[in-house]
Write an enzyme that holds these catalytic residues in place. Structure first.
Site, short mmCIF file in Angstrom:
data_model
loop_
_atom_site.label_atom_id
_atom_site.label_comp_id
_atom_site.label_asym_id
_atom_site.label_seq_id
_atom_site.Cartn_x
_atom_site.Cartn_y
_atom_site.Cartn_z
CB CYS A 2 -0.94 0.09 1.19
SG CYS A 2 -2.13 -1.23 1.24
N GLY A 99 -0.54 -0.23 6.30
CA GLY A 99 -0.18 -0.97 7.52
C GLY A 99 -1.34 -1.86 7.92
CE LYS A 603 11.17 -2.94 -6.01
NZ LYS A 603 11.57 -4.26 -6.52
C1 G6P Z 1 8.88 -9.22 -2.04
C2 G6P Z 1 9.40 -8.68 -3.36
C3 G6P Z 1 10.74 -9.33 -3.68
C4 G6P Z 1 11.72 -9.11 -2.54
C5 G6P Z 1 11.15 -9.59 -1.20
C6 G6P Z 1 12.00 -9.14 -0.04
O1 G6P Z 1 8.56 -10.55 -2.18
O2 G6P Z 1 8.47 -8.92 -4.40
O3 G6P Z 1 11.28 -8.77 -4.87
O4 G6P Z 1 12.91 -9.78 -2.81
O5 G6P Z 1 9.84 -9.04 -1.00
O6 G6P Z 1 11.94 -7.74 0.00
P1 G6P Z 1 13.04 -6.82 0.66
O7 G6P Z 1 12.55 -5.42 0.42
O8 G6P Z 1 13.07 -7.17 2.11
O9 G6P Z 1 14.32 -7.10 -0.02
#
Ligand code: G6P
Length: 608
Positions: A2, A99, A603
């Site tokens: 979000c 959140g 993401k």
């Molecule tokens: C999500 C995203 C991934 C990422 C993962 C960990 O699944 O789609 O691309 O690797 O989260 O995110 P972070 O921000 O902790 O690296």
């Protein structure tokens, strides 16, 4: 997960909000909405699905006014439909929220008993009713929000407007990111920097528990009821960093940005005599280290696997790699010699944060590698080992690319820095490693030239429904990452395996319809990796081979070959990642999927 934006100024709020939401859509795209206060009072537009649906709606039914709030959603509580889309409204009050309000059920029952009528299934709607009920008791907007947040448990970044207060809005945060942007006659809040950069580069990273009272001509920040001063920071990124810049997709742009991103990761950190400076990381605090745990999720976890080999080989420190969501609930058998490092592009992955917070509370030294300035993970570690910023720049495509390669290079720097600090590497050896790293962006440029050939391979590669990705040694994590990229954006089923594991099960799957992407490095394991491929060929499995220049003879065991420059072994994971990203990209593009916003993903995963 979000994204929220708030704006007050003299421009059309709806336009500013939609432009801001465009840059935050990576945080979720199940629905979007805006609420604007204009001459007619408070009004809102919401639409299910991506932001373009909201834009269409706004074209048909525009909103005028120069104060408003906006939201793009990744559904947690309640289906992704218009009713559950933010902003949520109660009387004169509207709220957007990123959140989770954990005690929402209890608050909902209480508010319903007081006569509130709920329309959505969301946790957020309680905030709107709570603020409205406090306003009904005679409180002004700021006091009502201040009182409301005292009742909230969980995580929130909120922005609240009230049509009885047409010249101000309130924002507050706890455990979800929120940036306050200070303009000329206009001020904004947003979940991330790209949303505000077209208006100003002067920002305040609000602290946990801060509340901001935002007007056109100024802002006041409160913390636990007291006015506080927060230092603003001037951001150097240009707004163009968050635009496609002529590329068809953000992902492709970000793939091609990697040589530049790696140069930024290295910039200012390499000394003439083999020393490594990591500005916010305190090597002075690593004394006595006997073991390191690297904790992460998703792509960052794959980077951690590469980091393990780098740290073990260069600094001679044993390393464990942990999924944050598993690790946080395990018993932590730690001693004084333990360090725990989180790796997180966004710096806000809930499990990674919780895992680090948990061990930190037990007195363990924690540090992190992150891409996002002042992110939650960076703050958590700042009074311990500190933070290593990857400096990849904003990554908008949901499938991580430049964040991954910059994480691997940051881990390489960490390994060298640890080795120097502990006296486990000679200056000469360290200088040689640094020379190789300096050359890396150039090798990456060369590797990216394969993009056209890989695009030509995409129609063939798109014919299959299932894939195996194989690698050995440091190319095993790259195989895992290659499989993850393919499934994330093309929706083809793909599994990454260590080549040596092939005979222990996966080989049963091999048919003419079950291809393998085989990564063969120019290293001690090359002959063994080739034998594994021969076994696949012998069973009729199609093979797409990625190998380094000089391995042309391996074409005999492959249907398609992609050659990458021959580089020092420690840099192979970075180089081999590029064809993995390009293969996934071109297959997805050929299949016509939504490359930058694949279904069901977000993401950053800020919920468990
Ligand atoms: C999500 C995203 C991934 C990422 C993962 C960990 O699944 O789609 O691309 O690797 O989260 O995110 P972070 O921000 O902790 O690296």
């Amino acid at each position: 997960m979000c994204g929220i934006v708030g704006y007050i100024g003299s421009e059309s709020a709806a336009e500013v909000l939609v432009d801001g939401l465009k840059t935050l859509e990576y945080r979720g795209y199940d629905s979007a909405g805006v609420a604007v206060i204009g001459a007619q009072g408070l009004d809102r537009r919401r639409a299910e699905g991506k932001l373009k649906n909201l834009s269409k709606r706004l074209r048909a039914e525009p909103l005028s006014g120069s104060l408003g709030i906006g939201h793009t959603r990744w559904a947690t509580h309640g289906r992704p439909n218009e009713t559950n889309a933010h902003p949520h409204r109660s009387g004169s009050v509207a709220v957007v929220h990123n959140g989770i309000i954990e005690n929402y059920a209890e608050l909902r029952t209480e508010l319903q008993a007081g006569g509130a009528v709920f329309h959505s299934e969301t946790d957020t709607e309680v905030v709107a009713h709570l603020v409205a009920s406090l306003r009904d008791q005679g409180m002004d907007l700021k006091t009502a929000v201040e009182s409301a947040i005292k009742r909230l448990e969980g995580a929130y970044a909120i922005a609240v407007v009230d049509e009885d207060f047409p010249d101000e809005f309130i924002a507050a945060r706890l455990a979800s990111p929120l940036i306050l942007a200070l303009g000329e006659g206009e001020n904004l809040v947003a979940s991330d920097l790209p949303a505000v950069l077209p208006y100003t580069r002067d920002v305040v990273f609000l602290e946990e528990g801060d509340l901001a009272h935002i007007r056109r001509d100024g802002v006041t920040i409160y913390h636990q009821g007291e006015v506080v001063e927060r230092q603003s920071k001037h951001i150097k990124w240009s707004p163009a960093a968050a635009q496609k810049g002529g590329y068809k997709h953000f992902m492709l742009k970000e793939i091609f940005e990697q040589p530049r991103a790696i140069s930024d990761t290295l910039s200012g950190r390499l000394g003439q005599n083999g020393e490594v400076h990591l500005e916010h990381f305190d090597f002075g605090r690593v004394e006595g280290v006997e073991h390191i745990s690297l904790v992460a999720c998703g792509t960052s976890w794959h980077a951690a696997l590469v980091g393990r080999d780098l740290i073990e080989n260069i600094a001679g420190i044993p390393v464990s790699v942990e999924y944050a969501h598993e690790y946080r609930y395990r018993r932590h058998l730690m001693g004084a010699g333990d360090l725990v490092l989180g790796i997180s592009q966004s710096g806000e992955t809930a499990d990674t944060l919780a895992a680090l917070g948990e061990v930190k509370s037990q007195g363990v030294r924690v540090g992190c590698i992150t891409n996002v300035l002042e992110s939650a993970v960076a703050r958590l570690c700042s009074d311990s080992l500190g933070v290593i910023y990857t400096h990849a720049g904003p990554e908008i495509g949901v499938a991580s690319t430049k964040a991954f390669t910059t994480q691997m290079v940051s881990l390489h720097l960490l390994a060298l820095g640890l080795a120097r600090q502990l006296g486990r590497i000679s200056a000469e050896r360290s200088k040689a490693e640094i020379e190789d790293l300096r050359h890396l962006p150039h090798w990456m440029e060369q590797t990216l030239e394969a993009s056209k050939d890989i695009a030509e391979l995409a129609p063939f590669a798109s014919e299959f429904d299932n894939y195996l990705f194989l690698g050995r040694g440091t190319l095993f994590p790259v195989a895992l990452e290659g499989a993850l990229k393919l499934k994330e954006i093309s929706y083809l089923h793909a599994e990454g395996y260590a080549s040596g594991e092939m005979k222990h099960g996966p080989i049963a799957l091999i048919t003419e319809q079950f291809p393998t992407v085989a990564l063969v490095g120019d290293d001690a394991l090359k002959a063994k990796a080739v034998s594994n491929i021969e076994e696949i060929k012998a069973r009729g499995g199609p093979v797409i081979l990625v190998a380094s220049e000089g391995s042309e003879e391996l074409a005999r065991v492959a249907d398609k070959v992609v050659l990458v420059p021959k580089v020092p072994e420690r840099l192979q994971p970075v180089i081999y990642s590029l064809p993995m990203q390009l293969l996934a990209y071109h297959v997805a593009d050929h299949l016509g999927t939504d490359v930058d916003q694949p279904r069901n993903l977000a993401k950053s995963v800020t919920v468990e």
